[in-house]
Every structure is written in structure tokens, then in C-alpha cells.
Design an enzyme around this catalytic site. Structure first.
Site, PDB file in Angstrom:
ATOM      1  NE  ARG A  99      -3.588  -2.328  -0.506  1.00 37.24           N
ATOM      2  CZ  ARG A  99      -3.886  -3.506  -1.589  1.00 37.24           C
ATOM      3  NH1 ARG A  99      -3.287  -3.163  -2.564  1.00 37.24           N
ATOM      4  NH2 ARG A  99      -4.817  -4.082  -0.859  1.00 37.24           N
ATOM      5  CB  SER A 182     -12.697  -9.793  -2.094  1.00 35.34           C
ATOM      6  OG  SER A 182     -11.893 -10.140  -0.705  1.00 35.34           O
TER       7      SER A 182
END
Length: 407
Positions: A99, A182
Site C-alpha cells: 500500500r 475476494s
């Protein structure tokens, strides 16, 4: 009434969520959207993201697709590996460490194209919203942030598909049904969560695993490999010098074949809830074990124990999104100072879901292990065993005083 936005840089994968977000930003904020798609080794074709963005009205010069694999491994994964960072004793931080790089490039692109806003597709329940936004604000304190999942009323996959159909956003046939779980992937790992994984009592179904062979089906013959390290970073596999991304890809191949790096974990999210996820980190698991193996020879006891004491804090900072914080940088400086002599070779045995360190060696100028001193045979005076008596008595002094007092 939405606040005025001039131009926004969106972290864009081209999937259902971020495609809907792109259109929603254009409509809700009446703004120009710039898309940024990072190749971090997720193993997917990225050109469809370009075509999707163009179809939805993004100018060609405002579509950024960048190969960041080497930067990702060199400047983020390797520094983390030098620290032996593991969150809550098991998780090798594969999503967390990606990230800050995405956030950094979004801020750089925003400056390049004159955007005043950035946006991401992380939900309001997860850690990624925190990681992205802490990165944004650390690098540009004045940036505006739009987090659609905290604003819109598209609160289900069904609503997203309805929105996409209403606005002629193409959806592949295999994406129209309810997703069983997911996933997020990069060169270091693949994570899966949600739906079929939400009951922590139920075993992870075989079809969830995408990165590793079932250990039960892995080769019946062990495989041995070597990894060379210089100053704490891996530089070669089986004697072949490789760049950062290529080296991790090589280790991923070994891990995949032998079913190494699977983790079923219930973790504590930064936002306060527990979540159950399945992680596959094949090459990272091998690398983590190998790095600890070479440190066994080359790192002084005091430094090694200090690193182990600092590591949980370092791992927590990465997990919580504080990569660009001064405390993470302070810890990184300490970690990097410890790695000056972490140079040598580790041999590993890969077999049926596990990697084992079975050998390690280092040049005499780095090696703190002495067979002459540790041997059970005659050490020819290298160590005087009589010295141990005084050592023991000094360390026992306070225990003896306590014992006499309490007797």
C-alpha cells in the site's frame, strides 16, 4: 453537496469496484479522473485496465500503468524482510507492504498532472483505507481524499452491478455472479477473504488456493536450494545472481511446486474487528526462513535479541499503515545497521509444504560461529571451562539472596 474537486487520481484496477468508482467520481464530483494502475506482480494482464479507462472517457495521457515490481521488492519487501517482520506471529504482511508504494505513486502522479485529490477503492471496514490515507497525508498533508465506500449508497455487489449496467460499464460474464471470496495479489503474496471464508471453523476449500500446490500433492522427493545474502538482502538463488523481482519470482516458483507458504489466520484489524483470511506467501516464506538462517551465523546475540524485541512493533507499524512515519524510519535505521555483516549462503530443504534451513555458511570476516570453541572435543585451550564457575556464581547471587530471604 459534494465539495469542489478539480482532478482526482484514482487507484484503478479495471475491476468492477474501481470501474464503478471511476464513473461515480465523474458524476458525483463532475471532475476529471486520472487512473493509476500499478503492476506489483499480481499476475494479471493490465492492458484491459487501459482500454476500460479509455472507454469511460479518461484521456490517454491521464492513464498511468506502471511496472513497479523491482521497486516494490527492493524498496519495500526487502527492507521489511531485513527486520524479519511478522504480524501476530504468523502473517508476512503481503498486502500491507504494497500500500505505501501505491500511495506514493498516486501522490507523485497527482503533482505531475495537477490533481488536488486522490481516491481508492478500499472499504470502510478494512485496513487498506487507513494504509492508503496515512500514506497520502504523510506525503502531501494538503491532499483531498475521496473514499467512495464511506460515501455512496452502493452497499452490495448487486447494487454495484446494477450501477454498472445502468451506465454501460462492461462487466465480464464471470464477474456477474456473487463472488465466493475476494482476493488481492502481488509478487509477495495472494490474500483471500470473505464469503466462504467467513466461518473460522470451516476449513479453507481447495479451490481458494491459487498460488501453491496442495502440499499433499507436492513432489515426494525433497528439493534443495541455496540463497546468497549480502548485507541482509538476497542476491542469488543456486548461485545465479538475480534482480529483486526476478529473485522473488524464482522463490515463488519453488514455493508453488512444494506447497509452501499457506496460512489460515484470524487476525486483529487496526479498525478493531477480527477477520479471517487465507494467505499464500510461497517465496516470502522461504526468504524469511533463509534470512533468519544467515543471521544465526553472522548477527551478534545482543543485536539479534534486540531485533526480535523490536520486530513486533515494526510489523505492527507496517500492518497499521505507518510506513512513512518517523518511528518506522527510526526502526529501519536500527535494522539496517544490524545487517552490515549479514552476508553468506543458506541451504534449504523444500518438502511437502515446508521449508527447512539445513545449512548455512559465511566468510570468516562475517562469521561469529567458531567450531574450535563450541566443539565437544579438545578445544586446545580456546575456552577455559573453569571460567564458567564464576560466571554462574555472579548470575546466581541475587537468586541466592532472594532464596535466603524467603526461606
Amino acid at each position: 453537496m459534494a465539495s469542489k474537486v478539480n482532478r482526482v487520481v484514482l487507484a484503478f484496477s479495471g475491476g468492477l469496484d474501481t470501474s464503478v468508482i471511476l464513473k461515480w467520481l465523474q458524476q458525483t464530483y463532475d471532475c476529471e479522473v486520472v487512473t493509476f494502475t500499478a503492476d506489483l506482480g499480481q499476475g494479471e494482464e493490465l492492458e484491459p485496465a487501459r482500454r476500460k479507462a479509455e472507454l469511460m472517457g479518461v484521456k490517454p495521457e491521464h492513464i498511468f500503468i506502471e511496472d513497479l515490481r523491482d521497486e516494490f521488492v527492493r524498496d519495500y519487501v526487502f527492507p521489511m524482510m531485513r527486520a524479519n517482520a511478522v504480524y501476530e506471529g504468523q502473517y508476512l504482511l503481503g498486502t500491507s507492504i504494497a500500500r505505501p508504494l501505491i500511495a506514493k505513486r498516486q501522490i507523485e502522479i497527482a503533482k505531475q498532472v495537477g490533481a488536488d485529490t486522490v481516491s481508492h477503492g478500499a472499504t470502510g471496514k478494512g485496513n487498506d483505507q487507513v494504509r492508503f490515507e496515512l500514506g497520502y497525508y504523510a506525503l502531501n498533508p494538503d491532499i483531498k481524499v475521496i473514499a467512495p465506500w464511506r460515501e455512496w449508497d452502493l452497499t452490495s455487489r448487486t447494487r454495484l452491478i446494477e450501477f454498472a449496467e445502468a451506465h454501460q460499464i462492461p462487466i465480464p460474464r464471470d464477474k456477474r455472479g456473487e463472488a465466493p471470496f475476494s482476493t488481492d495479489a502481488n509478487l509477495l503474496h495472494t490474500s483471500s477473504e470473505g464469503k466462504v471464508l467467513e466461518d473460522p471453523w470451516e476449513e479453507v476449500p481447495d479451490y481458494v488456493y491459487s498460488r501453491t500446490n496442495n502440499p499433499e500433492d507436492a513432489p515426494d522427493t525433497p528439493e534443495y536450494i541455496t540463497i546468497d545474502f549480502e548485507r541482509g538482502d538476497p542476491v542469488a538463488v543456486n548461485g545465479e545472481g538475480l534482480g529483486p523481482a526476478a529473485l522473488l519470482e524464482k522463490l515463488n516458483d519453488y514455493g508453488r511446486i512444494h506447497g509452501i507458504g499457506r496460512l489460515d489466520l484470524v487476525e486483529n484489524r487496526f479498525v478493531g474487528m477480527k477477520s479471517r483470511g487465507m494467505y499464500e506467501t510461497p517465496g516470502g516464506t522461504i526468504l524469511h526462513l533463509a534470512h533468519r538462517g544467515i543471521e544465526q551465523l553472522t548477527l551478534d546475540r545482543g543485536a539479534a535479541h534486540m531485533k526480535d524485541a523490536l520486530m513486533p512493533r515494526y510489523a505492527e507499524l507496517i500492518y497499521n499503515g505507518f510506513w512513512f512515519s518517523p518511528e518506522r524510519e527510526m526502526l529501519q535505521a536500527a535494522v539496517d545497521a544490524s545487517q552490515k555483516s549479514v552476508t553468506g549462503t543458506v541451504r534449504l530443504k523444500l518438502y511437502k509444504g515446508a521449508a527447512h534451513v539445513v545449512g548455512r555458511k559465511a566468510d570468516v570476516k562475517y562469521n561469529l560461529y567458531s567450531a574450535d570453541i563450541v566443539t565437544f572435543e579438545d578445544d586446545l585451550g580456546a575456552y577455559d571451562q573453569r571460567d564458567a564457575e564464576g560466571f554462574i556464581k555472579l548470575n546466581a547471587l541475587r537468586l541466592r539472596l532472594l532464596g535466603r530471604r524467603d526461606r
